[in-house]
Design a protein around this motif. Structure first.
Motif, PDB file in Angstrom:
ATOM      1  N   PRO A  20       5.799  -4.049   6.290  1.00  0.00           N
ATOM      2  CA  PRO A  20       5.162  -3.573   5.064  1.00  0.00           C
ATOM      3  C   PRO A  20       5.569  -2.131   4.751  1.00  0.00           C
ATOM      4  O   PRO A  20       5.775  -1.329   5.661  1.00  0.00           O
ATOM      5  N   TRP A  21       5.668  -1.824   3.453  1.00  0.00           N
ATOM      6  CA  TRP A  21       6.080  -0.482   3.040  1.00  0.00           C
ATOM      7  C   TRP A  21       5.205   0.040   1.904  1.00  0.00           C
ATOM      8  O   TRP A  21       5.036  -0.644   0.914  1.00  0.00           O
ATOM      9  N   PRO A  22       4.648   1.260   2.022  1.00  0.00           N
ATOM     10  CA  PRO A  22       4.702   2.112   3.223  1.00  0.00           C
ATOM     11  C   PRO A  22       3.690   1.689   4.293  1.00  0.00           C
ATOM     12  O   PRO A  22       3.816   2.038   5.433  1.00  0.00           O
ATOM     13  N   SER A  23       2.683   0.905   3.892  1.00  0.00           N
ATOM     14  CA  SER A  23       1.722   0.339   4.831  1.00  0.00           C
ATOM     15  C   SER A  23       0.927  -0.727   4.082  1.00  0.00           C
ATOM     16  O   SER A  23       0.913  -0.766   2.844  1.00  0.00           O
ATOM     17  N   VAL A  24       0.257  -1.588   4.830  1.00  0.00           N
ATOM     18  CA  VAL A  24      -0.583  -2.599   4.188  1.00  0.00           C
ATOM     19  C   VAL A  24      -1.649  -1.931   3.339  1.00  0.00           C
ATOM     20  O   VAL A  24      -1.898  -2.308   2.188  1.00  0.00           O
ATOM     21  N   GLY A  25      -2.296  -0.904   3.896  1.00  0.00           N
ATOM     22  CA  GLY A  25      -3.353  -0.216   3.167  1.00  0.00           C
ATOM     23  C   GLY A  25      -2.869   0.400   1.872  1.00  0.00           C
ATOM     24  O   GLY A  25      -3.547   0.329   0.841  1.00  0.00           O
ATOM     25  N   ALA A  26      -1.702   1.014   1.909  1.00  0.00           N
ATOM     26  CA  ALA A  26      -1.154   1.637   0.706  1.00  0.00           C
ATOM     27  C   ALA A  26      -0.842   0.596  -0.364  1.00  0.00           C
ATOM     28  O   ALA A  26      -1.068   0.817  -1.558  1.00  0.00           O
ATOM     29  N   VAL A  27      -0.320  -0.550   0.052  1.00  0.00           N
ATOM     30  CA  VAL A  27       0.005  -1.619  -0.910  1.00  0.00           C
ATOM     31  C   VAL A  27      -1.279  -2.170  -1.528  1.00  0.00           C
ATOM     32  O   VAL A  27      -1.357  -2.359  -2.748  1.00  0.00           O
ATOM     33  N   TYR A  28      -2.287  -2.432  -0.712  1.00  0.00           N
ATOM     34  CA  TYR A  28      -3.550  -2.935  -1.245  1.00  0.00           C
ATOM     35  C   TYR A  28      -4.191  -1.921  -2.188  1.00  0.00           C
ATOM     36  O   TYR A  28      -4.731  -2.277  -3.241  1.00  0.00           O
ATOM     37  N   ALA A  29      -4.172  -0.647  -1.815  1.00  0.00           N
ATOM     38  CA  ALA A  29      -4.783   0.385  -2.650  1.00  0.00           C
ATOM     39  C   ALA A  29      -4.076   0.486  -3.995  1.00  0.00           C
ATOM     40  O   ALA A  29      -4.715   0.594  -5.048  1.00  0.00           O
ATOM     41  N   ARG A  30      -2.759   0.440  -3.979  1.00  0.00           N
ATOM     42  CA  ARG A  30      -1.980   0.525  -5.215  1.00  0.00           C
ATOM     43  C   ARG A  30      -2.206  -0.703  -6.089  1.00  0.00           C
ATOM     44  O   ARG A  30      -2.383  -0.610  -7.298  1.00  0.00           O
ATOM     45  N   ALA A  31      -2.239  -1.859  -5.454  1.00  0.00           N
ATOM     46  CA  ALA A  31      -2.428  -3.100  -6.206  1.00  0.00           C
ATOM     47  C   ALA A  31      -3.812  -3.169  -6.840  1.00  0.00           C
ATOM     48  O   ALA A  31      -3.971  -3.713  -7.946  1.00  0.00           O
ATOM     49  N   GLY A  32      -4.802  -2.622  -6.151  1.00  0.00           N
ATOM     50  CA  GLY A  32      -6.169  -2.701  -6.650  1.00  0.00           C
ATOM     51  C   GLY A  32      -6.588  -1.532  -7.514  1.00  0.00           C
ATOM     52  O   GLY A  32      -7.739  -1.474  -7.962  1.00  0.00           O
ATOM     53  N   ALA A  33      -5.668  -0.593  -7.778  1.00  0.00           N
ATOM     54  CA  ALA A  33      -6.029   0.626  -8.511  1.00  0.00           C
ATOM     55  C   ALA A  33      -6.535   0.346  -9.920  1.00  0.00           C
ATOM     56  O   ALA A  33      -7.339   1.108 -10.453  1.00  0.00           O
ATOM     57  N   ALA A  34      -6.074  -0.743 -10.523  1.00  0.00           N
ATOM     58  CA  ALA A  34      -6.489  -1.066 -11.896  1.00  0.00           C
ATOM     59  C   ALA A  34      -7.784  -1.867 -11.930  1.00  0.00           C
ATOM     60  O   ALA A  34      -8.258  -2.236 -13.005  1.00  0.00           O
ATOM     61  N   HIS A  35      -8.359  -2.138 -10.744  1.00  0.00           N
ATOM     62  CA  HIS A  35      -9.550  -2.977 -10.677  1.00  0.00           C
ATOM     63  C   HIS A  35     -10.646  -2.246  -9.895  1.00  0.00           C
ATOM     64  O   HIS A  35     -10.449  -1.156  -9.370  1.00  0.00           O
ATOM     65  N   ARG A  36     -11.793  -2.867  -9.837  1.00  0.00           N
ATOM     66  CA  ARG A  36     -12.912  -2.351  -9.063  1.00  0.00           C
ATOM     67  C   ARG A  36     -13.207  -3.293  -7.904  1.00  0.00           C
ATOM     68  O   ARG A  36     -13.061  -4.513  -8.053  1.00  0.00           O
ATOM     69  N   PRO A  37     -13.628  -2.756  -6.751  1.00  0.00           N
ATOM     70  CA  PRO A  37     -13.745  -1.335  -6.444  1.00  0.00           C
ATOM     71  C   PRO A  37     -12.403  -0.724  -6.034  1.00  0.00           C
ATOM     72  O   PRO A  37     -11.559  -1.412  -5.467  1.00  0.00           O
ATOM     73  N   ARG A  38     -12.223   0.548  -6.327  1.00  0.00           N
ATOM     74  CA  ARG A  38     -11.063   1.256  -5.820  1.00  0.00           C
ATOM     75  C   ARG A  38     -11.340   1.665  -4.377  1.00  0.00           C
ATOM     76  O   ARG A  38     -12.480   1.925  -4.007  1.00  0.00           O
ATOM     77  N   CYS A  39     -10.280   1.711  -3.595  1.00  0.00           N
ATOM     78  CA  CYS A  39     -10.473   1.965  -2.168  1.00  0.00           C
ATOM     79  C   CYS A  39      -9.310   2.793  -1.641  1.00  0.00           C
ATOM     80  O   CYS A  39      -8.150   2.528  -1.985  1.00  0.00           O
TER      81      CYS A  39
END
Length: 236
Positions: A20-39
């Motif tokens: 995963p690049w740059p990390s799983v957390g970063a990908v999930y955070a970026r993908a969910g940025a347009a939705h709620r909840p942001r994390c």
């Protein structure tokens, strides 16, 4: 097994050829940025491992505990995304956020080839060996492989959701061997999981190398760098 007998090399995907690049957390955070909840990415990254491990027993089904399907894999990954947000302390994500997290990992932008992966595939292909991925994943992997430019270096991509069986089942290995037109004694499996990759392949009669970049399982059948594979084959 002699190096001269090897006609094909099979690779695990995640944790072996790609990461995963740059990390799983970063990908999930970026993908969910347009939705709620942001994390926050850090919180999601810390929560992903525990969420994945907690839900792993429910991933597959059947008497062997190794049967699967494309719909089941997609549902399971949706549960992993949702539980990751929950364990990160961000509450339960809505369907749009979960779908975005799943979709993000279907794109090459969320992945990078592991160190030495491309170089190793090219070297092995230059020797005339057949190459394949054998992965406990779903159909998203085909697009990832193509967008990373790895498809031209591989003869087959075999995923558990499409074969109906997950590693270490002999059935997914049999599918990969059939796709390459080789026998078990003519193939080498390389992967980062001792049970699914190393032991699973050996039980079917394949040679096996454990990819262990952190040196957690040192031994004659483990490597810390994918670029060791051509040399190991020459030494067999």
């Amino acid at each position: 097994m002699s190096g001269k007998d090897v006609k094909a090399v099979l690779f695990d995907a995640v944790g072996t050829l790609i990461r995963p690049w740059p990390s799983v957390g970063a990908v999930y955070a970026r993908a969910g940025a347009a939705h709620r909840p942001r994390c926050p990415a850090r919180a999601l990254e810390a929560a992903f491992g525990p969420a994945y491990r907690e839900l792993s027993p429910a991933r597959f089904f059947g008497r062997s505990g190794l049967q699967t399907s494309e719909p089941r894999e997609r549902r399971w990954w949706g549960q992993v995304v949702a539980h990751t947000f929950e364990l990160a302390g961000c509450g339960s994500p809505g369907p749009a956020s979960v779908a975005a997290g799943i979709e993000a990992f279907s794109r090459g932008a969320a992945w990078r080839p592991s160190a030495g992966a491309v170089e190793t595939l090219r070297a092995l292909r230059g020797r005339g060996l057949k190459l394949a991925i054998v992965s406990n994943f779903d159909a998203r992997l085909h697009r990832v492989v193509a967008e990373l430019g790895l498809d031209g270096l591989l003869d087959a991509v075999v995923v558990s959701s499409e074969t109906g069986w997950a590693k270490p089942s002999r059935r997914i290995y049999a599918k990969a061997l059939a796709a390459l037109g080789v026998e078990a004694g003519e193939a080498l499996m390389v992967g980062d999981r001792p049970r699914e990759d190393a032991a699973g392949a050996a039980a079917v009669g394949l040679g096996a190398l454990l990819y262990d970049p952190r040196g957690r399982h040192p031994g004659p059948a483990s490597i810390r760098d994918l670029r060791e594979i051509p040399r190991r084959l020459a030494a067999l």
